[in-house]
Scaffold this active site. Structure first.
Site, short mmCIF file in Angstrom:
data_model
loop_
_atom_site.label_atom_id
_atom_site.label_comp_id
_atom_site.label_asym_id
_atom_site.label_seq_id
_atom_site.Cartn_x
_atom_site.Cartn_y
_atom_site.Cartn_z
N ASP A 150 -13.95 -77.62 77.53
CA ASP A 150 -15.03 -78.35 76.68
C ASP A 150 -16.40 -77.29 76.87
O ASP A 150 -16.70 -77.28 78.25
CB ASP A 150 -15.35 -79.70 77.30
CG ASP A 150 -16.50 -80.49 76.48
OD1 ASP A 150 -17.44 -79.87 76.04
OD2 ASP A 150 -16.14 -81.87 76.38
N ASP A 186 -14.17 -70.51 72.36
CA ASP A 186 -14.83 -70.03 70.97
C ASP A 186 -16.46 -70.24 70.71
O ASP A 186 -16.79 -70.37 69.91
CB ASP A 186 -14.01 -71.02 69.94
CG ASP A 186 -14.30 -72.29 69.85
OD1 ASP A 186 -14.64 -72.84 71.01
OD2 ASP A 186 -13.59 -72.85 68.99
#
Length: 252
Positions: A150, A186
């Site tokens: 996360d 990402d």
């Protein structure tokens, strides 16, 4: 308070962490109420005794757990289990341990492992920090994989990110000499933080050089999170670090 039931009657498993009286702890995850299906409930009821590891808070004999003494790979936050399942299928010579706090993903992977006939995969439904601190012996792991944790992209939430100096030092202790850490994200900002933390951690050597990353290795399939990120125009950074045998676990 009892755990809520989902619309089809499946009951969520207990919370995946211990609670110490009077202590407020910053965690890298929030338990979101997702759909927990009857199939996933069946997986917990019927398959957890075969594949699940109950958190006991004491050191675990992994050789006894798997019935053999071979290298161990840990994936933290396996999500829907696609990468862990792929790796276990491709590499039966090593034992795989997965940790995930979200019950639907655990249930999904339990069903997949039964379908595959896997015998060398075990799962924790618990907080990874607690598992590493209390159940995994120093030097017990051949590799640690952390794929798309996360990003907690709001600046005020950055303290919740999993990759922090203390956590990196914990990983160094748990990796064997010559072991490997593989992290992927990402989010460019999180990649920068990973470099800041991991490049500066004694005992970790960036395989691509300072602030470097590698192309996606063959052992990591393209994940759901990666595909989603690419659709949003995000880059993907794979960071691979080797455990420097010249630094003892007590020096990390």
């Amino acid at each position: 308070m009892t755990d809520p039931f989902t619309s089809d009657g499946a009951k969520m498993p207990p919370k995946p962490f211990t609670i110490e009286a009077g202590r407020r702890q910053v965690r890298s995850f929030v338990l979101r109420q997702g759909r927990f299906t009857s199939a996933q409930q069946r997986a917990f009821d019927e398959l957890w005794p075969r594949f699940g590891l109950e958190y006991l808070g004491t050191p675990r004999d992994l050789a006894a757990t798997f019935g053999r003494d071979t290298h161990k790979v840990l994936e933290i936050g396996f999500g829907n289990g696609a990468a862990l399942r792929f790796a276990a299928q491709q590499d039966p010579s090593r034992d795989y341990i997965g940790i995930e706090v979200h019950a639907p993903g655990v249930g999904r992977l339990l069903n997949a492992l039964e379908e595959d006939g896997s015998t060398h995969v075990r799962l924790y439904h618990h907080d990874a920090v607690e598992v590493l601190e209390h159940e995994i012996a120093d030097g017990a792991l051949d590799e640690v994989r952390i794929y798309f944790p996360d990003p907690w992209h709001k600046k005020r939430h950055n303290k919740r990110r999993l990759i922090q100096p203390a956590f990196a030092q914990l990983l160094v202790r748990k990796l064997r000499d010559g072991g490997r850490l593989h992290a992927a994200t990402d989010w460019a900002d999180y990649a920068e933080q990973m470099w800041d933390v991991l490049d500066a951690t004694p005992g970790l050597v960036n395989r691509a050089g300072p602030r470097g990353h590698v192309e996606r290795p063959a052992w990591r399939p393209q994940t759901h999170f990666e595909t989603r990120g690419q659709k949003l125009g995000h880059g993907v950074w794979d960071l691979v670090y080797d455990r420097d045998p010249g630094v003892g676990s007590g020096d990390a």
